[in-house]
Design an enzyme around this catalytic site. Structure first.
Site, PDB file in Angstrom:
ATOM      1  N   ARG A  67       0.905  -0.697   0.190  1.00 14.75           N
ATOM      2  CA  ARG A  67       0.194  -0.403   0.092  1.00 14.75           C
ATOM      3  C   ARG A  67       0.780   1.115  -0.173  1.00 14.75           C
ATOM      4  O   ARG A  67       0.528   2.117  -0.428  1.00 14.75           O
ATOM      5  CB  ARG A  67      -1.129  -0.101   1.297  1.00 14.75           C
ATOM      6  CG  ARG A  67      -1.724  -0.892   1.262  1.00 14.75           C
ATOM      7  CD  ARG A  67      -3.168  -0.835   1.729  1.00 14.75           C
ATOM      8  NE  ARG A  67      -2.499  -1.596   3.159  1.00 14.75           N
ATOM      9  CZ  ARG A  67      -2.544  -2.513   3.550  1.00 14.75           C
ATOM     10  NH1 ARG A  67      -3.292  -3.429   2.966  1.00 14.75           N
ATOM     11  NH2 ARG A  67      -2.322  -3.026   4.993  1.00 14.75           N
ATOM     12  N   GLU A 104       5.889 -10.350  14.430  1.00 13.82           N
ATOM     13  CA  GLU A 104       5.152 -11.136  15.511  1.00 13.82           C
ATOM     14  C   GLU A 104       5.404 -12.698  15.918  1.00 13.82           C
ATOM     15  O   GLU A 104       5.622 -12.300  16.396  1.00 13.82           O
ATOM     16  CB  GLU A 104       3.417 -11.241  15.981  1.00 13.82           C
ATOM     17  CG  GLU A 104       2.863 -10.790  16.853  1.00 13.82           C
ATOM     18  CD  GLU A 104       1.840 -10.839  16.949  1.00 13.82           C
ATOM     19  OE1 GLU A 104       1.147 -10.432  15.559  1.00 13.82           O
ATOM     20  OE2 GLU A 104       0.855 -10.907  17.701  1.00 13.82           O
TER      21      GLU A 104
HETATM   22  P1  AMP Z   1       4.228  -2.736  11.641  1.00 13.56           P
HETATM   23  O1  AMP Z   1       6.162  -2.950  10.931  1.00 13.56           O
HETATM   24  O2  AMP Z   1       3.683  -3.325  12.809  1.00 13.56           O
HETATM   25  O3  AMP Z   1       4.422  -1.251  11.196  1.00 13.56           O
HETATM   26  O4  AMP Z   1       3.378  -2.881  10.306  1.00 13.56           O
HETATM   27  C1  AMP Z   1       3.078  -1.825   9.480  1.00 13.56           C
HETATM   28  C2  AMP Z   1       2.578  -2.493   8.126  1.00 13.56           C
HETATM   29  O5  AMP Z   1       1.472  -3.273   8.204  1.00 13.56           O
HETATM   30  C3  AMP Z   1       2.054  -1.646   7.317  1.00 13.56           C
HETATM   31  O6  AMP Z   1       2.746  -1.834   6.255  1.00 13.56           O
HETATM   32  C4  AMP Z   1       0.956  -1.873   7.645  1.00 13.56           C
HETATM   33  O7  AMP Z   1      -0.225  -1.943   6.441  1.00 13.56           O
HETATM   34  C5  AMP Z   1       0.397  -3.036   8.023  1.00 13.56           C
HETATM   35  N1  AMP Z   1      -0.561  -3.232   9.065  1.00 13.56           N
HETATM   36  C6  AMP Z   1      -0.022  -3.353  10.535  1.00 13.56           C
HETATM   37  N2  AMP Z   1      -1.448  -3.348  11.022  1.00 13.56           N
HETATM   38  C7  AMP Z   1      -2.351  -2.606  10.703  1.00 13.56           C
HETATM   39  C8  AMP Z   1      -3.506  -2.566  10.632  1.00 13.56           C
HETATM   40  N3  AMP Z   1      -3.934  -2.587  11.587  1.00 13.56           N
HETATM   41  N4  AMP Z   1      -4.827  -2.884   9.697  1.00 13.56           N
HETATM   42  C9  AMP Z   1      -4.123  -2.603   7.873  1.00 13.56           C
HETATM   43  N5  AMP Z   1      -2.709  -2.986   7.730  1.00 13.56           N
HETATM   44  C10 AMP Z   1      -1.273  -3.201   8.776  1.00 13.56           C
END
Ligand code: AMP
Length: 184
Positions: A67, A104
């Protein structure tokens, strides 16, 4: 942490749908498709990101799969600069640099073409959402690893309770987000 004025944040938020238990139980998925589908919403999001960086000497915009490609390419077009895709492992055909990062459960790997960023380039990093910041931190590491400077990392959505922007700040990377949602 930089954010736009409250009415603009509220306007962006009004286009984003929350889908509980997607793709896994316990996740509140923040769905940007409503923002993309709406001409006003799409323009508001892209313009609000691009306006912040106009005239700031950005050389390249890097977007994170998938995205981040949508918003990143539009922002690059508006700024009149090129776009770099940061992709999941094995998707780019040329010589790549890669970095492993923690999920995770387990690890993942992201890659970028090795010659996409030159030493000293000022790069703007774009993704749709920052949660734990693991994905964006890995992207920052990739860009810096080939000599680029990450001027700022920007996102449409911040989930502040998950600490992603704090994590980037600890890496001395500033963030700009258009809106935030409470909860994970
Ligand atoms: P993080 O690495 O934990 O910051 O996760 C970010 C990535 O995961 C981004 O590319 C988001 O598109 C996706 N993502 C993580 N959590 C969500 C959520 N609650 N809703 C939508 N996309 C998420």
């Amino acid at each position: 942490m930089a954010r736009p004025p409250a009415p603009l944040q509220d306007s962006i938020k009004s286009f984003i749908r929350t889908v509980p238990d997607y793709p896994h139980e316990g996740i509140l998925f923040r769905d940007i498709t409503g923002l993309l589908e709406n001409a006003h919403g799409l323009r508001l999001a892209v313009d609000s990101l691009a306006e912040r960086y106009a005239g700031k000497g950005i050389d390249l915009v890097a977007g994170i799969e998938a995205r981040g490609f949508i918003f990143g390419t539009a922002v690059a077009y508006k700024l009149g600069v090129g776009f770099i895709p940061i992709r999941k492992a094995g998707k780019l055909p040329g010589e790549v640099v890669g970095v492993d990062y923690q999920l995770e459960y387990g690890t993942d790997r992201m890659e970028m073409h090795a010659d996409a960023v030159s030493q000293g380039d000022d790069v703007l990093l774009v993704d749709d959402l920052i949660a734990t910041g693991g994905t964006a931190s890995a992207a920052v590491e990739l860009i810096r690893g080939v000599g680029g400077t990450v001027v700022e990392a920007c996102f449409v959505i911040d989930l502040p309770e998950l600490g992603g922007t704090d994590r980037l700040r600890a890496l001395h990377c500033d963030c700009f987000t258009l809106c935030e949602f409470e909860g994970a």
